[in-house]
Structure formats: C-alpha cells, structure tokens
Design a protein around this motif. Sequence first.
Motif, PDB file in Angstrom:
ATOM      1  N   SER A 204       0.831  -1.206   0.000  1.00 55.52           N
ATOM      2  CA  SER A 204       0.000   0.000   0.000  1.00 55.52           C
ATOM      3  C   SER A 204       0.859   1.246   0.000  1.00 55.52           C
ATOM      4  O   SER A 204       1.769   1.376   0.835  1.00 55.52           O
ATOM      5  N   GLN A 205       0.598   2.137  -0.938  1.00 56.09           N
ATOM      6  CA  GLN A 205       1.210   3.470  -0.917  1.00 56.09           C
ATOM      7  C   GLN A 205       0.749   4.166   0.355  1.00 56.09           C
ATOM      8  O   GLN A 205      -0.450   4.182   0.667  1.00 56.09           O
ATOM      9  N   THR A 206       1.677   4.756   1.095  1.00 56.68           N
ATOM     10  CA  THR A 206       1.296   5.299   2.385  1.00 56.68           C
ATOM     11  C   THR A 206       2.269   6.387   2.819  1.00 56.68           C
ATOM     12  O   THR A 206       3.142   6.809   2.057  1.00 56.68           O
ATOM     13  N   TYR A 207       2.106   6.856   4.058  1.00 60.06           N
ATOM     14  CA  TYR A 207       2.925   7.900   4.665  1.00 60.06           C
ATOM     15  C   TYR A 207       3.262   7.416   6.064  1.00 60.06           C
ATOM     16  O   TYR A 207       2.429   6.785   6.720  1.00 60.06           O
ATOM     17  N   SER A 208       4.443   7.688   6.552  1.00 60.12           N
ATOM     18  CA  SER A 208       4.916   7.061   7.787  1.00 60.12           C
ATOM     19  C   SER A 208       3.971   7.256   8.956  1.00 60.12           C
ATOM     20  O   SER A 208       3.571   6.299   9.628  1.00 60.12           O
ATOM     21  N   TYR A 209       3.591   8.527   9.231  1.00 53.06           N
ATOM     22  CA  TYR A 209       2.740   8.779  10.392  1.00 53.06           C
ATOM     23  C   TYR A 209       1.400   8.070  10.262  1.00 53.06           C
ATOM     24  O   TYR A 209       0.829   7.580  11.243  1.00 53.06           O
ATOM     25  N   ALA A 210       0.869   7.987   9.009  1.00 49.81           N
ATOM     26  CA  ALA A 210      -0.422   7.331   8.789  1.00 49.81           C
ATOM     27  C   ALA A 210      -0.303   5.828   8.999  1.00 49.81           C
ATOM     28  O   ALA A 210      -1.225   5.190   9.521  1.00 49.81           O
ATOM     29  N   THR A 211       0.833   5.249   8.614  1.00 52.08           N
ATOM     30  CA  THR A 211       1.031   3.812   8.793  1.00 52.08           C
ATOM     31  C   THR A 211       0.949   3.444  10.267  1.00 52.08           C
ATOM     32  O   THR A 211       0.278   2.478  10.651  1.00 52.08           O
ATOM     33  N   ALA A 212       1.617   4.230  11.112  1.00 52.09           N
ATOM     34  CA  ALA A 212       1.577   3.953  12.553  1.00 52.09           C
ATOM     35  C   ALA A 212       0.211   4.265  13.139  1.00 52.09           C
ATOM     36  O   ALA A 212      -0.316   3.504  13.962  1.00 52.09           O
ATOM     37  N   ALA A 213      -0.388   5.392  12.720  1.00 48.99           N
ATOM     38  CA  ALA A 213      -1.696   5.782  13.264  1.00 48.99           C
ATOM     39  C   ALA A 213      -2.759   4.736  12.959  1.00 48.99           C
ATOM     40  O   ALA A 213      -3.657   4.497  13.771  1.00 48.99           O
ATOM     41  N   LEU A 214      -2.651   4.109  11.790  1.00 50.14           N
ATOM     42  CA  LEU A 214      -3.622   3.096  11.386  1.00 50.14           C
ATOM     43  C   LEU A 214      -3.174   1.686  11.759  1.00 50.14           C
ATOM     44  O   LEU A 214      -3.788   0.705  11.331  1.00 50.14           O
ATOM     45  N   LYS A 215      -2.079   1.601  12.533  1.00 54.00           N
ATOM     46  CA  LYS A 215      -1.553   0.337  13.058  1.00 54.00           C
ATOM     47  C   LYS A 215      -1.193  -0.658  11.962  1.00 54.00           C
ATOM     48  O   LYS A 215      -1.262  -1.891  12.170  1.00 54.00           O
ATOM     49  N   GLN A 216      -0.800  -0.156  10.802  1.00 58.01           N
ATOM     50  CA  GLN A 216      -0.486  -1.062   9.704  1.00 58.01           C
ATOM     51  C   GLN A 216       0.835  -1.802   9.908  1.00 58.01           C
ATOM     52  O   GLN A 216       1.130  -2.759   9.183  1.00 58.01           O
ATOM     53  N   GLN A 217       1.627  -1.395  10.921  1.00 63.52           N
ATOM     54  CA  GLN A 217       2.829  -2.159  11.237  1.00 63.52           C
ATOM     55  C   GLN A 217       2.474  -3.582  11.687  1.00 63.52           C
ATOM     56  O   GLN A 217       3.321  -4.479  11.667  1.00 63.52           O
ATOM     57  N   GLU A 218       1.210  -3.802  12.036  1.00 63.77           N
ATOM     58  CA  GLU A 218       0.759  -5.136  12.443  1.00 63.77           C
ATOM     59  C   GLU A 218       0.568  -6.068  11.248  1.00 63.77           C
ATOM     60  O   GLU A 218       0.548  -7.294  11.416  1.00 63.77           O
ATOM     61  N   VAL A 219       0.431  -5.505  10.050  1.00 63.62           N
ATOM     62  CA  VAL A 219       0.118  -6.336   8.877  1.00 63.62           C
ATOM     63  C   VAL A 219       1.115  -6.158   7.739  1.00 63.62           C
ATOM     64  O   VAL A 219       0.868  -6.617   6.622  1.00 63.62           O
ATOM     65  N   ILE A 220       2.226  -5.482   7.969  1.00 60.99           N
ATOM     66  CA  ILE A 220       3.279  -5.387   6.963  1.00 60.99           C
ATOM     67  C   ILE A 220       4.573  -5.927   7.556  1.00 60.99           C
ATOM     68  O   ILE A 220       4.739  -5.959   8.777  1.00 60.99           O
ATOM     69  N   ASP A 221       5.477  -6.385   6.708  1.00 60.09           N
ATOM     70  CA  ASP A 221       6.780  -6.814   7.204  1.00 60.09           C
ATOM     71  C   ASP A 221       7.936  -6.094   6.532  1.00 60.09           C
ATOM     72  O   ASP A 221       9.093  -6.305   6.887  1.00 60.09           O
ATOM     73  N   SER A 222       7.612  -5.213   5.537  1.00 56.99           N
ATOM     74  CA  SER A 222       8.651  -4.354   4.961  1.00 56.99           C
ATOM     75  C   SER A 222       8.068  -2.983   4.647  1.00 56.99           C
ATOM     76  O   SER A 222       6.866  -2.861   4.374  1.00 56.99           O
ATOM     77  N   GLU A 274       9.115  10.474  12.251  1.00 61.51           N
ATOM     78  CA  GLU A 274      10.285   9.856  12.878  1.00 61.51           C
ATOM     79  C   GLU A 274       9.857   8.822  13.913  1.00 61.51           C
ATOM     80  O   GLU A 274      10.419   7.720  13.977  1.00 61.51           O
ATOM     81  N   ALA A 275       8.851   9.159  14.708  1.00 62.85           N
ATOM     82  CA  ALA A 275       8.351   8.223  15.715  1.00 62.85           C
ATOM     83  C   ALA A 275       7.736   6.989  15.056  1.00 62.85           C
ATOM     84  O   ALA A 275       7.866   5.865  15.568  1.00 62.85           O
ATOM     85  N   ALA A 276       7.064   7.196  13.923  1.00 65.12           N
ATOM     86  CA  ALA A 276       6.409   6.083  13.233  1.00 65.12           C
ATOM     87  C   ALA A 276       7.424   5.069  12.721  1.00 65.12           C
ATOM     88  O   ALA A 276       7.186   3.850  12.778  1.00 65.12           O
ATOM     89  N   ILE A 277       8.549   5.542  12.199  1.00 67.28           N
ATOM     90  CA  ILE A 277       9.593   4.636  11.721  1.00 67.28           C
ATOM     91  C   ILE A 277      10.089   3.764  12.880  1.00 67.28           C
ATOM     92  O   ILE A 277      10.298   2.550  12.735  1.00 67.28           O
ATOM     93  N   GLU A 278      10.287   4.369  14.046  1.00 66.50           N
ATOM     94  CA  GLU A 278      10.730   3.608  15.216  1.00 66.50           C
ATOM     95  C   GLU A 278       9.673   2.593  15.646  1.00 66.50           C
ATOM     96  O   GLU A 278       9.994   1.469  16.038  1.00 66.50           O
ATOM     97  N   THR A 279       8.396   2.998  15.555  1.00 64.97           N
ATOM     98  CA  THR A 279       7.306   2.069  15.887  1.00 64.97           C
ATOM     99  C   THR A 279       7.337   0.854  14.972  1.00 64.97           C
ATOM    100  O   THR A 279       7.167  -0.293  15.424  1.00 64.97           O
ATOM    101  N   MET A 280       7.565   1.083  13.681  1.00 61.67           N
ATOM    102  CA  MET A 280       7.632  -0.032  12.734  1.00 61.67           C
ATOM    103  C   MET A 280       8.833  -0.922  13.019  1.00 61.67           C
ATOM    104  O   MET A 280       8.723  -2.157  13.000  1.00 61.67           O
ATOM    105  N   ARG A 281       9.985  -0.314  13.291  1.00 62.43           N
ATOM    106  CA  ARG A 281      11.178  -1.110  13.603  1.00 62.43           C
ATOM    107  C   ARG A 281      10.935  -2.000  14.825  1.00 62.43           C
ATOM    108  O   ARG A 281      11.291  -3.192  14.831  1.00 62.43           O
ATOM    109  N   GLU A 282      10.336  -1.415  15.853  1.00 57.46           N
ATOM    110  CA  GLU A 282      10.065  -2.168  17.081  1.00 57.46           C
ATOM    111  C   GLU A 282       9.097  -3.317  16.838  1.00 57.46           C
ATOM    112  O   GLU A 282       9.136  -4.337  17.556  1.00 57.46           O
ATOM    113  N   ALA A 283       8.240  -3.157  15.825  1.00 55.55           N
ATOM    114  CA  ALA A 283       7.279  -4.218  15.486  1.00 55.55           C
ATOM    115  C   ALA A 283       7.893  -5.269  14.572  1.00 55.55           C
ATOM    116  O   ALA A 283       7.213  -6.226  14.177  1.00 55.55           O
TER     117      ALA A 283
END
Length: 350
Positions: A204-222, A274-283
């Motif tokens: 999905s084309q997206t934006y970092s803050y939106a990815t974290a806000a929508l919790k998409q780090q739960e369903v992506i692996d890259s 910046e915070a969203a990237i860290e959230t994804m890394r942690e996930a």
Amino acid sequence: MTITMKAALTGALMFGAASAGAQEFFVGEAGPNRGARGESLKFFAEQVEEKSGGEMSLDIQWGGALFKAGAALSGIADGVADMGTIIAVYFPQEMAPYRIADMPLESSDAWVGMKATDEIMRNNEQIAEQLAAQNLVYLGTFTTSAVHIGCKDAAIRTVEDIEGLKIRGVGAYGDTFGDFGANLVPMSIYDAYQGLDTGLLDCSQTYSYATAALKQQEVIDSYTLLNWGQTGALGVFMNKQAFDRLDEEKQQILLDAGASMSDELGRLITADNEAAIETMREAGVEIIELPDEERAKLVEAGQKYIDEWVEQVSGMGLDGAAILEEYKALLAKYTEERDTQGYPWEREQG
C-alpha cells in the motif's frame, strides 16, 4: 429558490449573525479533530483568534459534519461553510494548478514542500485568478508528507520488484507503479489494513505517520522509503464573497494565520514520521531505503505525469511550464534554507 441561492443565503446569514459580536466563521473539515493535520487546523484557529484580539473565531465542523471531502469545493464556494479544507485529488480539473504539489518532484520533505506550495499559491496571480473565478481564496496548506510503500510477504528493493504486486496506489505515484507492472487495487488508505491482512493487497502506498496511526505495522513486514515526492495539494480555502466582506486588516490576519500552518504542521508531522519509523522497527518491520539508482528510475517514469499536468494546466489558459519552474525554484529555495538554517522550530530552540 435554487440550491445555489439557498447556499448563498445560508452563508450570508452565518456571516451576519457572527457580525453582532465577534465574527465567527464556519469551517468544514472532513477529517477528525486529532492527528497532525487536526492539530494544525486547531493552531490556525487559535492564531486567528489571537491575532484578531478575539474579534474573529472559527467554528470547525469536524468529520464531514458540514460536507464530505468530495463536496468541499462547492460547499465552500456556495457558502455552506465560510471556509474549509479542499483535497485537490477530488477535484482534478478545478484544482489542477494546486495539484503541482502532488507531482513526483523528488521533494519528500514535508516542511519544504508546504513552504513552496504556500508561497506559489498565495503569490502566483494566475492561480489566484483561477481560484477567484470559482469564488475561492487560498489561505493555507497541508501535506500528507513523503510517499512510501508498505508490503506484506513482499519487499520492494528495486523497481523490478514492483511487477505483479497488488498495490494500493494513488495519483501519479500509483500510475507509475502501474507502469512498472503493478496490479493497482482501488482502495482507501483506511481500508488498507484489511486489504493487507486478507491478501487483497500486497503493498500500500502510504505515509509514515499514517502507517503507525492506522496500526499497519501489524500487517506489513517491509516498508520502503522512496524519497520520491509527497502529496501536498490539500489546504484551507475561503469563500471569496465572505473574504471580500472583511476589511484589509482582518483579511491579512486570516492570510497570516494560514501561512503559519506550514511551520506548525511541519514540526508536528516531522516528529510523527520519525516516531512512526521507530514504531515499525520495534514491530519487526524491515525498513528499506530505495537506492538512488532505483529511485532515478521512478523519477524518470513519473516525468510523463508531470508533463501531462503541464499540458492540462496550459489547456486552462495558464502557463503550466512557468508555474512548474517557479515551483521547482521554490523547492530549491526552502531546501537551501533548511540546510543552512535548520527548521524554524529548531532555530527557536537555539
């Protein structure tokens, strides 16, 4: 009585009622009263009230209470609201000049993009006249920030990796993914979580803050950082008749408050990204930076959509090529300012 006459009467009544004391302006906003954009719009309202000494205030109707995003232009132009947010992608013809901010121009910095967009929108006479013909006045701009892409059970390391993937893509960016062999799936960013989770989407084309806000780090692996451009053609516009009824001092207060949004949203969205990237890394999401030589392929392929934009705007009687060059020069101007002076909020911190 026609719908247009009713809307004009409604706008006049709203404006007139507010004139008895502090002038209150109704603002239509399709989004929620939270997140970086919501906070920036609240900041705009605070600035209007503060700069006017309480003589003007904004009554923001959140969540599409006055009109949905697809009806924003007519809602503002017809006086259903005094002002509100317009997202250009919903109005590809009427908002064509503004869509310069949606083009893949390798400007991925949110603050740089907003400052360049804000300056050209308020200073370019051709654009101002085109808006005035639609009974609109530009006040200030937002951005979704840099366009990136998140994937499940896939990873985009080269443009060749795009071929055959089921991708939610938008605008020139999505069209370019399609040119590289993606199967484009029409879907909103809000539905992308389910799409990725169920396999309807690979990416999905997206934006970092939106990815974290929508919790998409739960369903992506890259998550691939494209650094290719941003979607920046969304901002606050005002009904021109309502604007023209104000004295020059109050008009300037609205314009100044609108200009201040770029710095405030730039600060908020940069921190959120910046915070969203860290959230994804942690996930456990792999963060990939697209190599320069691969990005160059995207840039080259996306050029035809920039050329189409120039042709479209020129067909409207504007000088599309001149607007493009002016915008590129402004991007360079604010990139240099950022590099030499830092962001405004960093300067304030000393």
